[in-house]
Write an enzyme that holds these catalytic residues in place. Structure first.
Site, short mmCIF file in Angstrom:
data_model
loop_
_atom_site.label_atom_id
_atom_site.label_comp_id
_atom_site.label_asym_id
_atom_site.label_seq_id
_atom_site.Cartn_x
_atom_site.Cartn_y
_atom_site.Cartn_z
N SER A 102 0.85 -1.19 0.00
CA SER A 102 0.00 0.00 0.00
C SER A 102 0.88 1.24 0.00
O SER A 102 2.01 1.20 0.52
CB SER A 102 -0.87 0.02 1.26
OG SER A 102 -1.53 1.26 1.39
N LYS A 126 2.25 -2.70 6.23
CA LYS A 126 2.53 -2.61 4.79
C LYS A 126 3.98 -2.21 4.54
O LYS A 126 4.59 -2.63 3.56
CB LYS A 126 1.56 -1.63 4.13
CG LYS A 126 0.11 -2.12 4.14
CD LYS A 126 -0.08 -3.43 3.39
CE LYS A 126 -1.54 -3.86 3.30
NZ LYS A 126 -1.75 -5.10 2.55
N TYR A 147 -1.86 -0.47 10.34
CA TYR A 147 -1.94 -0.95 8.94
C TYR A 147 -0.73 -0.46 8.15
O TYR A 147 -0.10 -1.23 7.41
CB TYR A 147 -3.25 -0.44 8.33
CG TYR A 147 -3.46 -0.76 6.87
CD1 TYR A 147 -4.04 -1.97 6.48
CD2 TYR A 147 -3.12 0.16 5.87
CE1 TYR A 147 -4.26 -2.25 5.14
CE2 TYR A 147 -3.34 -0.13 4.53
CZ TYR A 147 -3.91 -1.32 4.17
OH TYR A 147 -4.12 -1.60 2.84
N1 NAP Z 1 -8.72 -0.73 -1.14
C1 NAP Z 1 -7.68 0.05 -0.96
O1 NAP Z 1 -7.79 1.30 -0.94
C2 NAP Z 1 -6.31 -0.54 -0.78
C3 NAP Z 1 -5.21 0.31 -0.87
C4 NAP Z 1 -3.94 -0.22 -0.70
C5 NAP Z 1 -3.78 -1.58 -0.47
N2 NAP Z 1 -4.88 -2.38 -0.37
C6 NAP Z 1 -4.64 -3.81 -0.11
O2 NAP Z 1 -5.25 -4.58 -1.13
C7 NAP Z 1 -5.53 -5.89 -0.62
C8 NAP Z 1 -6.95 -6.26 -0.98
O3 NAP Z 1 -7.84 -5.40 -0.30
P1 NAP Z 1 -9.23 -4.92 -0.89
O4 NAP Z 1 -9.23 -3.45 -0.81
O5 NAP Z 1 -9.54 -5.60 -2.16
O6 NAP Z 1 -10.20 -5.43 0.30
P2 NAP Z 1 -11.55 -6.26 0.35
O7 NAP Z 1 -12.43 -5.94 -0.78
O8 NAP Z 1 -12.05 -6.10 1.74
O9 NAP Z 1 -11.04 -7.78 0.15
C9 NAP Z 1 -10.24 -8.41 1.11
C10 NAP Z 1 -10.07 -9.87 0.71
O10 NAP Z 1 -9.18 -10.49 1.66
C11 NAP Z 1 -9.83 -11.63 2.23
N3 NAP Z 1 -9.36 -11.79 3.60
C12 NAP Z 1 -9.48 -10.91 4.63
N4 NAP Z 1 -8.95 -11.43 5.75
C13 NAP Z 1 -8.47 -12.65 5.41
C14 NAP Z 1 -7.81 -13.67 6.13
N5 NAP Z 1 -7.54 -13.57 7.43
N6 NAP Z 1 -7.45 -14.80 5.46
C15 NAP Z 1 -7.73 -14.95 4.14
N7 NAP Z 1 -8.36 -14.02 3.43
C16 NAP Z 1 -8.72 -12.88 4.05
C17 NAP Z 1 -11.32 -11.31 2.12
O11 NAP Z 1 -12.13 -12.48 2.16
P3 NAP Z 1 -12.78 -13.03 3.56
O12 NAP Z 1 -13.31 -11.84 4.28
O13 NAP Z 1 -13.83 -13.99 3.14
O14 NAP Z 1 -11.65 -13.70 4.26
C18 NAP Z 1 -11.36 -10.65 0.76
O15 NAP Z 1 -11.36 -11.63 -0.26
C19 NAP Z 1 -5.26 -5.82 0.89
O16 NAP Z 1 -4.00 -6.37 1.17
C20 NAP Z 1 -5.26 -4.32 1.16
O17 NAP Z 1 -4.50 -4.00 2.30
C21 NAP Z 1 -6.13 -1.90 -0.53
#
Ligand code: NAP
Length: 261
Positions: free
Chosen positions: A147, A163, A159
């Site tokens: 991130s 990261k 968080y």
């Molecule tokens: N969205 C943003 O602005 C942003 C920015 C920078 C980085 N990121 C990173 O991008 C990645 C994806 O995030 P997203 O934004 O797409 O979030 P999201 O839509 O909430 O999706 C998160 C995914 O991770 C799974 N997950 C959560 N906890 C888990 C666990 N303990 N074990 C296995 N799976 C787990 C969830 O499924 P379940 O709940 O069913 O487990 C879901 O499939 C993350 O690493 C996040 O930190 C996001």
């Protein structure tokens, strides 16, 4: 240039957190590029419809319920994919969590433990399990979803720390595993519209503010991240390892310049 280097034809990929958001978009892009894709997450009912979408693209898919911070579940996940397809060419450590928004002064120990375990320990454990297989196979590509919060100190507290750790894990593993032809890179997204980041954009006023802070002037969507993952997974990026690619709409460079025109 031989454009087939961008293809994932004949490769097998594993994407954690593939049930929604960025992980789902990456899984779909990989399938479009010809890869068989296994997706994991904690909830099988959320994974199964995505596995069906993947199959409709003419590739094989697997949906496996697995908590990324539980070693036994990660072992079972890798065994399942290996048992079905024999090899894993691409691993995307994408599952992530942010259960606590607020000041570090108030943060409780459980929030530190959960966030560290899912965002940092999980990728460490799973990368090692998959790397042992990749080493036997003669190589592979590992991609970590970090991130911009791991680069620029942010209000996201714990968080951000996880990261930053994931970015250093990327570099350390790249340095150690290059000799096995395993490349390890990270993607550092800015704000992307998903469930995880809702607190940053769901209210219109917050969305406006977040959009304004980026040179491109808008908040990204999961598909904005998928192309970079595809590039890092493919042979087109064969000489890149230990790298962190920002996918942030220009959040790092800052708001668009306004000369008052
Ligand atoms: N969205 C943003 O602005 C942003 C920015 C920078 C980085 N990121 C990173 O991008 C990645 C994806 O995030 P997203 O934004 O797409 O979030 P999201 O839509 O909430 O999706 C998160 C995914 O991770 C799974 N997950 C959560 N906890 C888990 C666990 N303990 N074990 C296995 N799976 C787990 C969830 O499924 P379940 O709940 O069913 O487990 C879901 O499939 C993350 O690493 C996040 O930190 C996001």
């Amino acid at each position: 240039m031989d454009l087939s280097r961008f293809s994932l034809e004949g490769k097998n990929a594993l994407v954690t957190g593939g049930s929604r958001g960025i992980g789902r978009a990456i899984a779909l892009a990989f399938a479009d590029a010809g890869a068989n894709v296994a997706i994991s997450g904690r909830k099988l009912p959320d994974l199964e419809p995505v596995a069906e979408e993947l199959k409709k693209k003419g590739v094989q898919s697997l949906a496996v319920a697995s908590h990324v911070a539980k070693l036994e579940e990660s072992k079972a996940l890798v065994e399942k994919v290996k048992g079905e397809w024999g090899r894993i060419d691409v691993l995307v450590n994408n599952a992530g969590t942010n259960p606590y928004y607020g000041p570090m002064l108030e943060a409780e120990e459980w929030a530190w433990d959960v966030t560290m375990n899912v965002n940092l320990k999980g990728p460490f454990l799973l990368s090692r399990l998959v790397a042992r297989l990749m080493k036997e196979q003669g190589g592979g590509s590992i991609i970590n979803t970090a991130s911009i919060a791991g680069i620029v100190a942010s209000e996201l507290g714990i968080y951000s720390v996880t990261k930053a750790g994931l970015i250093m894990l990327t570099r350390v593993l790249a340095k150690e595993w290059g000799q096995y032809k395993i490349r390890v890179n990270a993607i550092a997204p800015g704000v992307i519209k998903t469930r995880l980041s809702e607190a940053l954009w769901k209210e219109p006023a917050k969305e406006k503010l977040a959009a304004k802070s980026k040179a491109l002037g808008y908040i990204g969507v999961p598909e904005d991240v998928a192309g970079t993952a595809l590039f890092l997974a493919s042979d087109a990026s064969s000489y890149i390892t230990g790298e962190v690619i920002l996918v942030d709409g220009g959040e790092f460079v800052g708001p668009a310049l306004d000369y008052g025109k």
